[in-house]
Design a protein around this motif. Structure first.
Motif, PDB file in Angstrom:
ATOM      1  N   GLN A 126       0.822  -1.204   0.000  1.00 12.41           N
ATOM      2  CA  GLN A 126       0.000   0.000   0.000  1.00 12.41           C
ATOM      3  C   GLN A 126       0.861   1.262   0.000  1.00 12.41           C
ATOM      4  O   GLN A 126       0.550   2.242  -0.698  1.00 12.41           O
ATOM      5  CB  GLN A 126      -0.928   0.016   1.213  1.00 12.41           C
ATOM      6  CG  GLN A 126      -2.060  -0.984   1.122  1.00 12.41           C
ATOM      7  CD  GLN A 126      -2.914  -1.002   2.383  1.00 12.41           C
ATOM      8  OE1 GLN A 126      -2.506  -0.498   3.417  1.00 12.41           O
ATOM      9  NE2 GLN A 126      -4.088  -1.590   2.276  1.00 12.41           N
ATOM     10  N   LEU A 127       1.949   1.248   0.762  1.00 15.59           N
ATOM     11  CA  LEU A 127       2.842   2.399   0.794  1.00 15.59           C
ATOM     12  C   LEU A 127       3.453   2.647  -0.579  1.00 15.59           C
ATOM     13  O   LEU A 127       3.516   3.795  -1.042  1.00 15.59           O
ATOM     14  CB  LEU A 127       3.944   2.175   1.835  1.00 15.59           C
ATOM     15  CG  LEU A 127       5.012   3.260   1.922  1.00 15.59           C
ATOM     16  CD1 LEU A 127       4.411   4.549   2.474  1.00 15.59           C
ATOM     17  CD2 LEU A 127       6.163   2.797   2.791  1.00 15.59           C
ATOM     18  N   TYR A 132       3.626   5.832  -5.546  1.00 13.08           N
ATOM     19  CA  TYR A 132       3.469   5.871  -6.998  1.00 13.08           C
ATOM     20  C   TYR A 132       2.405   6.890  -7.403  1.00 13.08           C
ATOM     21  O   TYR A 132       2.634   7.706  -8.303  1.00 13.08           O
ATOM     22  CB  TYR A 132       3.108   4.471  -7.505  1.00 13.08           C
ATOM     23  CG  TYR A 132       2.670   4.441  -8.946  1.00 13.08           C
ATOM     24  CD1 TYR A 132       3.596   4.526  -9.980  1.00 13.08           C
ATOM     25  CD2 TYR A 132       1.325   4.331  -9.283  1.00 13.08           C
ATOM     26  CE1 TYR A 132       3.195   4.506 -11.307  1.00 13.08           C
ATOM     27  CE2 TYR A 132       0.907   4.311 -10.606  1.00 13.08           C
ATOM     28  CZ  TYR A 132       1.849   4.397 -11.614  1.00 13.08           C
ATOM     29  OH  TYR A 132       1.453   4.380 -12.920  1.00 13.08           O
ATOM     30  N   ASN A 133       1.245   6.865  -6.735  1.00 12.90           N
ATOM     31  CA  ASN A 133       0.180   7.822  -7.051  1.00 12.90           C
ATOM     32  C   ASN A 133       0.613   9.258  -6.764  1.00 12.90           C
ATOM     33  O   ASN A 133       0.317  10.176  -7.535  1.00 12.90           O
ATOM     34  CB  ASN A 133      -1.101   7.497  -6.280  1.00 12.90           C
ATOM     35  CG  ASN A 133      -1.851   6.344  -6.904  1.00 12.90           C
ATOM     36  OD1 ASN A 133      -1.775   6.130  -8.105  1.00 12.90           O
ATOM     37  ND2 ASN A 133      -2.576   5.609  -6.090  1.00 12.90           N
ATOM     38  N   PHE A 134       1.308   9.439  -5.652  1.00 16.54           N
ATOM     39  CA  PHE A 134       1.789  10.781  -5.312  1.00 16.54           C
ATOM     40  C   PHE A 134       2.758  11.269  -6.382  1.00 16.54           C
ATOM     41  O   PHE A 134       2.688  12.432  -6.814  1.00 16.54           O
ATOM     42  CB  PHE A 134       2.458  10.744  -3.937  1.00 16.54           C
ATOM     43  CG  PHE A 134       2.953  12.080  -3.476  1.00 16.54           C
ATOM     44  CD1 PHE A 134       2.075  13.027  -2.990  1.00 16.54           C
ATOM     45  CD2 PHE A 134       4.301  12.397  -3.533  1.00 16.54           C
ATOM     46  CE1 PHE A 134       2.516  14.272  -2.569  1.00 16.54           C
ATOM     47  CE2 PHE A 134       4.753  13.626  -3.116  1.00 16.54           C
ATOM     48  CZ  PHE A 134       3.867  14.562  -2.632  1.00 16.54           C
ATOM     49  N   ILE A 137       0.711  12.173  -9.568  1.00 19.29           N
ATOM     50  CA  ILE A 137      -0.022  13.441  -9.408  1.00 19.29           C
ATOM     51  C   ILE A 137       0.945  14.617  -9.499  1.00 19.29           C
ATOM     52  O   ILE A 137       0.680  15.630 -10.155  1.00 19.29           O
ATOM     53  CB  ILE A 137      -0.804  13.451  -8.077  1.00 19.29           C
ATOM     54  CG1 ILE A 137      -1.946  12.441  -8.140  1.00 19.29           C
ATOM     55  CG2 ILE A 137      -1.322  14.841  -7.752  1.00 19.29           C
ATOM     56  CD1 ILE A 137      -2.630  12.200  -6.816  1.00 19.29           C
ATOM     57  N   THR A 138       2.108  14.483  -8.852  1.00 23.20           N
ATOM     58  CA  THR A 138       3.118  15.542  -8.921  1.00 23.20           C
ATOM     59  C   THR A 138       3.587  15.734 -10.348  1.00 23.20           C
ATOM     60  O   THR A 138       3.758  16.875 -10.814  1.00 23.20           O
ATOM     61  CB  THR A 138       4.312  15.183  -8.001  1.00 23.20           C
ATOM     62  OG1 THR A 138       3.826  14.937  -6.683  1.00 23.20           O
ATOM     63  CG2 THR A 138       5.329  16.315  -7.960  1.00 23.20           C
ATOM     64  N   TRP A 139       3.781  14.662 -11.077  1.00 25.19           N
ATOM     65  CA  TRP A 139       4.212  14.723 -12.473  1.00 25.19           C
ATOM     66  C   TRP A 139       3.147  15.425 -13.337  1.00 25.19           C
ATOM     67  O   TRP A 139       3.476  16.265 -14.167  1.00 25.19           O
ATOM     68  CB  TRP A 139       4.496  13.310 -12.979  1.00 25.19           C
ATOM     69  CG  TRP A 139       5.038  13.265 -14.378  1.00 25.19           C
ATOM     70  CD1 TRP A 139       4.344  13.021 -15.506  1.00 25.19           C
ATOM     71  CD2 TRP A 139       6.380  13.481 -14.775  1.00 25.19           C
ATOM     72  NE1 TRP A 139       5.167  13.067 -16.598  1.00 25.19           N
ATOM     73  CE2 TRP A 139       6.453  13.350 -16.166  1.00 25.19           C
ATOM     74  CE3 TRP A 139       7.544  13.805 -14.084  1.00 25.19           C
ATOM     75  CZ2 TRP A 139       7.618  13.513 -16.883  1.00 25.19           C
ATOM     76  CZ3 TRP A 139       8.722  13.933 -14.802  1.00 25.19           C
ATOM     77  CH2 TRP A 139       8.746  13.808 -16.181  1.00 25.19           C
TER      78      TRP A 139
END
Length: 145
Positions: A126-127, A132-134, A137-139
């Motif tokens: 999960q971490l 990966y999602n963070f 989103i930043t990208w």
């Protein structure tokens, strides 16, 4: 040139034969060690250490069995099977609650450790997913700005 080829070929064959010979020697040694281990376990079953009627045998521990080349095991105990294991049966009869508690504790501790490892692994997955999602989103925000 032909003599050189024949000599190099014979050296090649000799080198590989030595490897094969060493492999077979190692396999034979392992087989002999397993045979000695089998003899030790057989002697342990025929002459249990706490047996009242059995006298100590020539081999007292596993190291003397594994390092000794003597293949003869003499049964020093002619008692019936029940009498051989009588001390063990008495100990089991007297202390069975302790043994059951220890076994149950070991099983529950093993199960607890298993689920702890599963939970830690799930948390790690999960971490990684959140990181990966963070990152994605930043990208995306960096591309939009």
């Amino acid at each position: 040139l032909q003599a050189l080829v024949l000599m190099s070929y014979s050296l090649f064959i000799q080198k590989h034969c030595n490897r094969i010979d060493h492999h077979w020697q190692q396999t034979l040694h392992n087989f002999i060690m397993l045979s000695h281990l089998y003899d030790y376990l057989r002697e342990l079953l025929l002459n249990p250490p706490l047996s009242p009627g059995g006298s100590p045998s020539a081999h007292n521990d596993i190291s003397s069995i594994l390092l000794d080349d003597n293949d003869s095991i003499n049964s020093t105990n002619s008692d019936p099977l029940l009498l051989r294991y009588l001390p063990l049966l008495v100990l089991l009869t007297l202390f069975w609650p302790i043994f059951v508690t220890l076994i149950a504790t070991s099983l529950s501790a093993s199960a607890w450790l298993f689920w702890l490892a599963i939970g830690a692994t799930t948390g790690l997955v999960q971490l990684l997913y959140v990181i990966y999602n963070f990152f994605m989103i930043t990208w995306d925000l960096a591309i939009l700005v």
